[in-house]
Scaffold this motif. Structure first.
Motif, mmCIF file in Angstrom:
data_model
loop_
_atom_site.group_PDB
_atom_site.id
_atom_site.type_symbol
_atom_site.label_atom_id
_atom_site.label_comp_id
_atom_site.label_asym_id
_atom_site.label_seq_id
_atom_site.Cartn_x
_atom_site.Cartn_y
_atom_site.Cartn_z
ATOM 1 N N GLY A 124 -4.446 -1.885 -0.911
ATOM 2 C CA GLY A 124 -3.287 -1.838 -0.023
ATOM 3 C C GLY A 124 -1.984 -1.793 -0.796
ATOM 4 N N LEU A 125 -0.884 -1.814 -0.060
ATOM 5 C CA LEU A 125 0.436 -1.630 -0.667
ATOM 6 C C LEU A 125 0.702 -2.609 -1.804
ATOM 7 N N ASN A 126 0.482 -3.887 -1.584
ATOM 8 C CA ASN A 126 0.881 -4.885 -2.577
ATOM 9 C C ASN A 126 -0.080 -4.958 -3.760
ATOM 10 N N GLN A 127 -1.340 -4.627 -3.531
ATOM 11 C CA GLN A 127 -2.269 -4.498 -4.650
ATOM 12 C C GLN A 127 -1.854 -3.331 -5.533
ATOM 13 N N ALA A 360 4.164 -10.709 10.609
ATOM 14 C CA ALA A 360 4.043 -9.639 9.609
ATOM 15 C C ALA A 360 2.556 -9.339 9.434
ATOM 16 N N ALA A 361 2.072 -8.412 10.206
ATOM 17 C CA ALA A 361 0.648 -8.086 10.161
ATOM 18 C C ALA A 361 0.404 -6.822 10.960
ATOM 19 N N SER A 400 0.022 2.923 7.183
ATOM 20 C CA SER A 400 -0.032 1.461 7.112
ATOM 21 C C SER A 400 0.755 0.905 5.935
ATOM 22 N N SER A 401 0.807 1.628 4.827
ATOM 23 C CA SER A 401 1.537 1.128 3.659
ATOM 24 C C SER A 401 3.041 1.128 3.915
ATOM 25 N N GLN A 402 3.519 2.116 4.668
ATOM 26 C CA GLN A 402 4.945 2.136 5.001
ATOM 27 C C GLN A 402 5.283 1.023 5.991
ATOM 28 N N MET A 403 4.375 0.740 6.908
ATOM 29 C CA MET A 403 4.551 -0.394 7.825
ATOM 30 C C MET A 403 4.562 -1.699 7.029
ATOM 31 N N TYR A 408 7.288 -6.338 4.267
ATOM 32 C CA TYR A 408 7.616 -6.932 2.966
ATOM 33 C C TYR A 408 9.105 -7.261 2.891
ATOM 34 N N LEU A 409 9.939 -6.308 3.293
ATOM 35 C CA LEU A 409 11.388 -6.516 3.236
ATOM 36 C C LEU A 409 11.825 -7.659 4.143
ATOM 37 N N VAL A 410 11.261 -7.726 5.353
ATOM 38 C CA VAL A 410 11.612 -8.797 6.287
ATOM 39 C C VAL A 410 11.131 -10.141 5.748
ATOM 40 N N SER A 411 9.969 -10.152 5.119
ATOM 41 C CA SER A 411 9.423 -11.392 4.549
ATOM 42 C C SER A 411 10.325 -11.954 3.459
#
Length: 516
Positions: A124-127, A360-361, A400-403, A408-411
């Motif tokens: 996924g995005l963060n990995q 955030a999910a 999904s990665s763009q979502m 991520y930014l809001v977190s």
């Protein structure tokens, strides 16, 4: 002007007389030459006068401008209509428009290029984000040229996004040019070779230190000119690296990996909408279908849902663990908290129910049925889909990665960040929030919490006893400065570098908070 006219007249008379006399050819030619010389001389003088006038005029303008800047405000101070009103309006506009720092282009690092490194990120995005940081660092210390990483398009999420769809690729390249050369694609000859399938492709060994890449990967790059690393997750060790290596990993993560302007702007808009209604908490509720199928955690699921999750787990061959005891795994703290368990824990932590809770999910498995308890306890549950118009998110659908980048930014901006599972997003966001000044992140001890929940559910603990136990056990789990746990022989069990990049945190602040 008179002299010029006189010359013209005399010249005209001489020319006329010459034409009238049959034997005066030599004298006529001589008179014509003198006239031509005089005309040329007059043109030259006129050009010189014009040039001198232009220079003088520009000199006057420059001087007057300088004097105006120096004396204008003083001379016109008492004239509001002439100066003061205009100045105040300009000042008001300047106050509203934030200053944009000039973009500094770093000088290129000059080094002998040992070859080219291609990488295909997985997960996924963060990995993938953490992997990109590692690959940039590896390329830098091998003195090779990195090709912009390829993102995973074949995993569960099937996101077709390219690197430039999520990250600002030009910023990525230019912001690191003083460390490593990065290209968007291979040079033409090598590109044709790769397209023909002539490329050395391999997965590097997990949790390797830099010596592995120097001794094993670099010789292959020198031999083949280009090497393709087809797996990138957790391929560089958390610990045992030089300080320069660790700091470069951080620099890539916190500075070079900037999302696209479209994602950044939408993230800012979501944060602004949330801030208008007071404090907000980001709850990374990792209770999507893929997570439950992968982990085998089925707490609270009905028989039909258990069967569906099991079928999915067997459908993906790269999910190696197939037979899973959900109850045992939950008691070991290896399952994400359910929405119902999460509602209990938030209440036990005395989280004010007037706070907004941003989820955030992705889609929560079980839908509204599983979210009833949480929505009842915290009525201000929001998601990006409820804050924004469908048209705002239309571009992100099926990406999904763009979502995830938006979440991520809001977190990062939330007052409190609470992940219900220690997956890649939880870890990377936790580390980024530490970097931003140790912003509060509540790291839930799931093994302890499920035991306390079970005791409370059975009546062994009163609510007050349960709440007190939850709060006391998490006093030191709020993202404060800590040292990474290092277990050299079991890297999977030690603290993840990107969750706590202590080498990159402000040392003075780190010491102050550690001693408090």
């Amino acid at each position: 002007m008179c002299s010029v006219e006189g010359i013209g007249k005399k010249g005209g008379m001489r020319i006329g007389a010459t034409r009238g006399g049959g034997g005066g050819g030599g004298g006529g030619a001589s008179g014509g030459e003198r006239v031509d010389k005089l005309k040329k001389g007059s043109r030259m003088r006129l050009w010189i006068i014009r040039a001198a006038t232009s220079v003088l005029l520009w000199t006057c303008i420059v001087q007057l401008t300088t004097l105006g800047e120096t004396w204008g405000p003083r001379v016109l101070k008492g004239c509001p209509s002439c100066f003061s009103h205009q100045d105040s309006s300009v000042s008001a506009i300047e106050d509203k428009v934030p200053s944009v720092p000039a973009r500094v282009i770093l000088p290129k690092r000059v080094y002998k290029n040992n070859g080219y490194l291609m990488v295909s990120c997985n997960g996924g995005l963060n990995q993938m984000r953490a992997a990109i940081c590692d690959m940039v660092t590896i390329a830098r210390y091998l003195n090779v040229t990195l090709i912009v990483p390829e993102l995973d398009k074949t995993s569960f999420w099937a996101d077709p996004s390219e690197f430039q769809d999520i990250f600002d690729v030009n910023h990525f390249i230019t912001s690191l040019r003083d460390e490593v050369r990065i290209l968007k694609e291979l040079p033409p000859k090598l590109k044709r070779r790769v397209e023909m399938g002539i490329v050395h492709s391999m997965p590097p060994i997990s949790w390797s230190d830099m010596s592995y890449y120097h001794n094993q990967i670099l010789p292959l790059i020198r031999k083949h000119k280009v090497v393709h690393l087809n797996r990138t997750d957790a391929r560089l060790a958390n610990n045992g690296q030089t300080l320069d290596v660790q700091k470069l990993r951080c620099r890539v993560n916190f500075n070079a990996l900037r999302f696209t302007p479209q994602i950044e702007e939408l993230g800012k808009r979501v944060v602004k909408l949330l801030r208008q209604n007071g404090p907000f908490i980001v709850l990374h509720l990792r209770y999507e279908m893929d997570m439950l199928a992968f982990s085998g955690c089925t707490q609270g699921c009905n028989d039909e849902e258990v069967d569906e999750l099991t079928r999915m787990r067997y459908a993906y061959p790269w999910w190696k663990e197939k037979i899973i005891n959900s109850d045992l795994k939950r008691k070991d703290g290896l399952c994400p908290l359910t929405p119902e368990e999460t509602a209990l824990i938030l209440r036990a932590l005395d989280i004010d129910n007037s706070y907004q809770i941003y989820i955030a999910a992705g889609e929560i498995y079980g839908g509204k049925r599983r979210m009833e308890d949480l929505a009842s306890a915290y009525p201000k549950l929001v998601r990006k889909e409820t804050l924004l118009e469908p048209s705002d998110l239309s571009f992100f659908q099926n990406h999904s990665s763009q979502m995830a980048a938006l979440d991520y930014l809001v977190s990062l901006e939330s007052d409190i960040f609470i992940p219900t599972y220690d997956g890649n997003m939880a870890k990377v966001v936790q580390g980024h929030r530490r970097y931003l000044g140790f912003k509060q992140t509540i790291l839930l001890d799931r093994r302890l919490l499920v035991d306390l929940i079970d005791q409370y559910s059975k009546g062994s603990l009163s609510w007050d006893e349960f709440s007190e136990a939850v709060k006391k056990s998490h006093e030191n789990r709020k993202g404060q400065p800590t040292e990474r746990l290092v277990t050299p022989d079991r890297p999977k069990e030690e603290d993840y570098f990107y969750a706590n990049p202590e080498e990159c945190l402000q040392q003075q602040q780190y010491r102050q908070l550690s001693s408090s």
